[in-house]
Design a protein around this motif. Sequence first.
Motif, PDB file in Angstrom:
ATOM      1  N   PRO B  42      43.227  42.178  38.064  1.00 52.04           N
ATOM      2  CA  PRO B  42      43.925  42.985  39.069  1.00 52.04           C
ATOM      3  C   PRO B  42      43.239  42.931  40.433  1.00 52.04           C
ATOM      4  CG  PRO B  42      42.622  44.391  37.659  1.00 52.04           C
ATOM      5  CD  PRO B  42      42.300  42.991  37.266  1.00 52.04           C
ATOM      6  N   ASP B  43      43.159  41.729  41.007  1.00 51.34           N
ATOM      7  CA  ASP B  43      42.477  41.577  42.279  1.00 51.34           C
ATOM      8  C   ASP B  43      43.337  40.733  43.220  1.00 51.34           C
ATOM      9  OD1 ASP B  43      40.812  41.325  44.372  1.00 51.34           O
ATOM     10  OD2 ASP B  43      39.199  40.281  43.282  1.00 51.34           O
ATOM     11  N   PHE B 111      52.773  44.016  45.599  1.00 49.83           N
ATOM     12  CA  PHE B 111      51.809  43.638  44.558  1.00 49.83           C
ATOM     13  C   PHE B 111      50.604  44.569  44.597  1.00 49.83           C
ATOM     14  CE2 PHE B 111      53.266  38.951  45.066  1.00 49.83           C
ATOM     15  CZ  PHE B 111      54.454  39.267  44.425  1.00 49.83           C
ATOM     16  N   GLN B 112      50.137  44.830  45.816  1.00 50.24           N
ATOM     17  CA  GLN B 112      48.950  45.666  45.964  1.00 50.24           C
ATOM     18  C   GLN B 112      49.227  47.086  45.455  1.00 50.24           C
ATOM     19  OE1 GLN B 112      45.897  44.757  46.723  1.00 50.24           O
ATOM     20  NE2 GLN B 112      45.188  46.870  46.535  1.00 50.24           N
ATOM     21  N   ILE B 113      50.445  47.575  45.762  1.00 54.89           N
ATOM     22  CA  ILE B 113      50.800  48.921  45.286  1.00 54.89           C
ATOM     23  C   ILE B 113      50.819  48.948  43.767  1.00 54.89           C
ATOM     24  CG2 ILE B 113      52.671  50.625  45.196  1.00 54.89           C
ATOM     25  CD1 ILE B 113      53.294  49.798  48.119  1.00 54.89           C
ATOM     26  N   ILE B 114      51.385  47.896  43.163  1.00 54.42           N
ATOM     27  CA  ILE B 114      51.409  47.826  41.698  1.00 54.42           C
ATOM     28  C   ILE B 114      49.989  47.847  41.139  1.00 54.42           C
ATOM     29  CG2 ILE B 114      52.044  46.381  39.712  1.00 54.42           C
ATOM     30  CD1 ILE B 114      54.396  45.354  41.388  1.00 54.42           C
ATOM     31  N   PHE B 118      47.049  50.837  38.678  1.00 48.51           N
ATOM     32  CA  PHE B 118      46.237  50.637  37.468  1.00 48.51           C
ATOM     33  C   PHE B 118      44.743  50.762  37.740  1.00 48.51           C
ATOM     34  CE2 PHE B 118      50.236  48.502  36.822  1.00 48.51           C
ATOM     35  CZ  PHE B 118      50.610  48.944  35.556  1.00 48.51           C
ATOM     36  N   VAL B 119      44.308  50.224  38.864  1.00 49.76           N
ATOM     37  CA  VAL B 119      42.880  50.323  39.187  1.00 49.76           C
ATOM     38  C   VAL B 119      42.734  50.899  40.593  1.00 49.76           C
ATOM     39  CG1 VAL B 119      41.914  48.527  37.716  1.00 49.76           C
ATOM     40  CG2 VAL B 119      42.989  47.897  39.876  1.00 49.76           C
ATOM     41  N   SER B 120      41.620  51.500  40.842  1.00 48.47           N
ATOM     42  CA  SER B 120      41.388  52.009  42.190  1.00 48.47           C
ATOM     43  C   SER B 120      41.145  50.820  43.108  1.00 48.47           C
ATOM     44  CB  SER B 120      40.173  52.931  42.202  1.00 48.47           C
ATOM     45  OG  SER B 120      39.023  52.183  41.947  1.00 48.47           O
ATOM     46  N   THR B 121      41.796  50.851  44.281  1.00 47.84           N
ATOM     47  CA  THR B 121      41.675  49.703  45.184  1.00 47.84           C
ATOM     48  C   THR B 121      41.073  50.125  46.506  1.00 47.84           C
ATOM     49  OG1 THR B 121      44.043  50.094  45.308  1.00 47.84           O
ATOM     50  CG2 THR B 121      43.315  47.889  44.649  1.00 47.84           C
ATOM     51  N   ASN B 122      40.364  49.174  47.068  1.00 48.28           N
ATOM     52  CA  ASN B 122      39.868  49.370  48.418  1.00 48.28           C
ATOM     53  C   ASN B 122      40.894  48.775  49.368  1.00 48.28           C
ATOM     54  OD1 ASN B 122      38.532  49.478  50.798  1.00 48.28           O
ATOM     55  ND2 ASN B 122      36.620  48.581  50.042  1.00 48.28           N
TER      56      ASN B 122
END
Lengths: 329, 233
Positions: B42-43, B111-114, B118-122
């Motif tokens: 998820p990156d 994509f980034q919102i999806i 699931f994971v915390s994003t910077n």
Amino acid sequence: MIEVTNLSKRYGNHLAVSDVSFTVKDGEILGFLGPNGAGKSTIMNILTGYLSPTVGTVKIDGFDILESPNDAKKRIGYLPELPPLYLDMTVKEYLYFIYDLKKVNLPKVPHITEICRLVKIEEVYDRLIKNLSKGYRQRVGIAQALIGNPDVLILDEPTVGLDPKQIIEIRNLINHLGKTHTVILSSHILSEIQAVCERMIIINKGKLIADDTAENLSKDFSEDHSLTARIAGPSKDVLKLLSSIKGVATVSYLGSREKDTNDFNIDPIESADVRRDVFERLAERNWPLLELKTNELSLEQIFLRLTDASDKDEDFDINNFKSFKEAKR
Amino acid sequence: MLAIFKREFKAYFISPVGYVVLAFFLLFSGYIFSSMFMAGLPDITVLFQNMFTITLFLVPILTMRLMSEDKRQKVDQALLTAPVKLSSIVLGKFFAALAVFALGFANTLIFQIIISCFVSTNWLVYLGNVVGMLLLGASLIAIGLLISALTESQMVAAVGTFAISMLIFMLDGLAETIGIDVFKKVAEWVSFSGRYNTFISGVFDYSNLIFFVSVAAIFLFLAVRTLEKKRWA
């Protein structure tokens, strides 16, 4: 309004325009005349800032085209040889684009509607330019030049590819525009220039060879008026008679074009008027004079003399004569 | 400038070019995203890494028509005789292409919102990715624009720009193979991929920003000079 001084343009070794100078006054319609490849389009491209001159300056309303191009270009509407159209746009989209491009301050919709009415392209307003005929494309090109109501209109062969009816319409339009604009228009058809322009400039091989009104140009060359006569009489006897008339220099027999008549060319000495004598002497012998006309030099002939293209005299004349007649119809 | 921008942006969607380029962007980014997502990666940076090559090959299609077609159809006579600066003409076209290009990866936001579900994003890293992509696109578009200004044929412009793209693509590998130190150093310095990858990995280095901006500026400047030169030829 337009001031051109010592303009020259060199393409590599080829000198396309050589030391051309002229001025155009406010509200004048100037004709640019010259055979193909004479440098007409090059000069027009320089006037509008599309090309830069090798030597010389162009000033539009006092603004140098190279030093203050935006001020100069704002005052010019240009129709190049090929109308610069985006084929994938509709007429409306295209004219709106040009309006935005030129940063015009007039009210948009009324201004464009007015122009469309003037050049009669209302019925194709919403069609793709790709699908328009040559005549309509040419008119859209003229419409494009008119946007922003520039003081100077430069039209490169505006009637090329149009039918005779359209030619007359465009000509009337130019006459109409000439009342409020300064117009420069180029053509290699003399009748066209003659019909529209007050003054004409003749260019050949990049050089300016004449700059005058049509009347003055014909006057300059009218010193040798000859006469053509059609006479119902025996060719040899008539020839002898005509030669004996006082004031006649030479007489030549041109052949018979109508049954039982003969045509003659009569060259008088200097400006002697021999018409009366010709009539009286023929009447004495009872040889009816059916036709007598002065061979005035047409603009075509003047043009040919000026451009030194005497070799192709015959066909050039005919072609021009045809288009002249066509246009007059 | 705005008039030219509007006209060129619209033109992308009158002809199929804009749709084709966007479709390819969507197809590839969608494919990369889905396979990345399936593999449990998820990156978003992985996606942007892979988009580098695709960008190299799609930009020539965006730029091939920009200047060459005007010359072929003689519309440049209307542009160059209008009271606009040459730089406005070039910039209008440049930004139109850049806008279409930007649309091409607008979907990465989804994509980034999806991913963020699931994971915390910077989000700053995502922003860095987008800016890096825009800078890469801007410099490539500027190169393509210049090549398009040099020719009257769309095909020549496309092939020429492809060739440059290929060179940019192979530069790093080439430097490795040749193995001369000086050459390596130069290649490293002008390497688009190296700088791009630094950018998208979340490292904001001014020198990279300045590199891409100057490449774009230099080639746009050259395109303006090419138009100017034509008047004197």
